[in-house]
Design a protein around this motif. Sequence first.
Motif, PDB file in Angstrom:
ATOM      1  N   LEU A 106       0.490  -1.109  -0.118  1.00 13.33           N
ATOM      2  CA  LEU A 106      -0.293   0.109  -0.064  1.00 13.33           C
ATOM      3  C   LEU A 106       1.027   1.627   0.287  1.00 13.33           C
ATOM      4  CD1 LEU A 106      -2.181  -1.233   2.893  1.00 13.33           C
ATOM      5  CD2 LEU A 106      -2.401  -1.502   0.913  1.00 13.33           C
ATOM      6  N   GLY A 107       0.838   2.302  -1.123  1.00 21.26           N
ATOM      7  CA  GLY A 107       1.254   3.554  -0.937  1.00 21.26           C
ATOM      8  C   GLY A 107       0.155   3.943  -0.679  1.00 21.26           C
ATOM      9  N   LEU A 108       0.584   4.799   0.723  1.00 19.26           N
ATOM     10  CA  LEU A 108       0.177   6.429   1.003  1.00 19.26           C
ATOM     11  C   LEU A 108       0.234   7.737  -0.027  1.00 19.26           C
ATOM     12  CD1 LEU A 108       0.311   5.076   4.734  1.00 19.26           C
ATOM     13  CD2 LEU A 108      -1.244   4.142   2.750  1.00 19.26           C
ATOM     14  N   ASN A 109      -0.944   8.485   0.077  1.00 18.11           N
ATOM     15  CA  ASN A 109      -0.971   9.678  -0.336  1.00 18.11           C
ATOM     16  C   ASN A 109      -1.609  10.240   1.130  1.00 18.11           C
ATOM     17  OD1 ASN A 109      -1.200  12.601  -1.340  1.00 18.11           O
ATOM     18  ND2 ASN A 109      -1.831  11.684  -2.419  1.00 18.11           N
ATOM     19  N   GLY A 110      -0.735  10.949   2.192  1.00 16.01           N
ATOM     20  CA  GLY A 110      -1.352  11.141   3.418  1.00 16.01           C
ATOM     21  C   GLY A 110      -2.424  10.341   4.386  1.00 16.01           C
ATOM     22  N   ALA A 111      -3.096  10.376   4.348  1.00 14.27           N
ATOM     23  CA  ALA A 111      -4.130   9.238   5.480  1.00 14.27           C
ATOM     24  C   ALA A 111      -4.521   8.289   4.117  1.00 14.27           C
ATOM     25  CB  ALA A 111      -5.077  10.187   6.232  1.00 14.27           C
ATOM     26  N   LYS A 112      -4.200   8.540   2.638  1.00 13.58           N
ATOM     27  CA  LYS A 112      -5.190   7.531   1.751  1.00 13.58           C
ATOM     28  C   LYS A 112      -4.295   6.782   1.448  1.00 13.58           C
ATOM     29  CE  LYS A 112      -9.498   9.352   1.842  1.00 13.58           C
ATOM     30  NZ  LYS A 112     -10.785   8.984   2.248  1.00 13.58           N
ATOM     31  N   ILE A 113      -5.269   5.824   0.793  1.00 13.43           N
ATOM     32  CA  ILE A 113      -4.377   4.587   0.042  1.00 13.43           C
ATOM     33  C   ILE A 113      -4.252   4.864  -1.086  1.00 13.43           C
ATOM     34  CG2 ILE A 113      -3.951   2.141  -0.495  1.00 13.43           C
ATOM     35  CD1 ILE A 113      -5.643   1.754   2.125  1.00 13.43           C
ATOM     36  N   ILE A 114      -2.946   5.674  -2.004  1.00  9.49           N
ATOM     37  CA  ILE A 114      -2.815   5.402  -3.830  1.00  9.49           C
ATOM     38  C   ILE A 114      -2.739   3.978  -3.869  1.00  9.49           C
ATOM     39  CG2 ILE A 114      -0.111   6.662  -3.588  1.00  9.49           C
ATOM     40  CD1 ILE A 114      -2.157   8.763  -5.502  1.00  9.49           C
ATOM     41  N   ASP A 115      -1.756   3.878  -4.263  1.00  6.38           N
ATOM     42  CA  ASP A 115      -1.594   2.469  -5.079  1.00  6.38           C
ATOM     43  C   ASP A 115      -1.289   0.829  -3.278  1.00  6.38           C
ATOM     44  OD1 ASP A 115       0.305   3.614  -7.185  1.00  6.38           O
ATOM     45  OD2 ASP A 115       1.691   4.474  -5.232  1.00  6.38           O
ATOM     46  N   TYR A 116      -2.248  -0.088  -4.813  1.00  4.85           N
ATOM     47  CA  TYR A 116      -2.681  -0.950  -3.806  1.00  4.85           C
ATOM     48  C   TYR A 116      -2.560  -2.039  -4.275  1.00  4.85           C
ATOM     49  CZ  TYR A 116      -7.060  -2.961  -1.579  1.00  4.85           C
ATOM     50  OH  TYR A 116      -7.663  -3.872  -0.530  1.00  4.85           O
ATOM     51  N   TYR A 117      -1.952  -2.881  -4.193  1.00  3.75           N
ATOM     52  CA  TYR A 117      -1.281  -4.306  -4.870  1.00  3.75           C
ATOM     53  C   TYR A 117      -1.750  -4.968  -4.226  1.00  3.75           C
ATOM     54  CZ  TYR A 117      -0.278  -0.303  -8.197  1.00  3.75           C
ATOM     55  OH  TYR A 117      -0.017   0.470  -9.340  1.00  3.75           O
ATOM     56  N   VAL A 118      -2.234  -5.911  -4.342  1.00  2.00           N
ATOM     57  CA  VAL A 118      -2.501  -7.384  -3.933  1.00  2.00           C
ATOM     58  C   VAL A 118      -1.583  -8.119  -4.924  1.00  2.00           C
ATOM     59  CG1 VAL A 118      -4.330  -8.879  -2.827  1.00  2.00           C
ATOM     60  CG2 VAL A 118      -4.825  -6.088  -3.208  1.00  2.00           C
TER      61      VAL A 118
END
Length: 125
Positions: A106-118
């Motif tokens: 999970l890559g974060l942008n502040g408090a939000k997930i911007i990259d989500y790779y499973v």
Amino acid sequence: MQLDTDTQSPHTPLVAKLYTAVDAMNATDIVALVDENVQFRLGNFDAISGRDAVEEANVGFFETILAMHHTITGIWSSGDTVFCEGRVHYTRKDKSTHEVPFAARLGLNGAKIIDYYVYVDISGL
């Protein structure tokens, strides 16, 4: 969602919230955690972009199974990147079960997930 890890991360609450939403098969709660410009990829499917596409993809996937449950055995953070691993237990529509290991980045942008790779093999479903 079950946390079964001794590793500590400042992002453990986010991972717990995300996988609680995933296990509840609640696409609305999942996309509440992601950035508007999120990049998402599940397994070997092509990556998709944007909150609406992620919601649609999750709804579509949830329609193919009866239930799922994640056991998270490790969570690690490095800056704005979070890694987790564990096992995911699926219940198919015919009520048979399937369990496989998974990992996520999970890559974060502040408090939000911007990259989500499973990273998971769902071919057995």
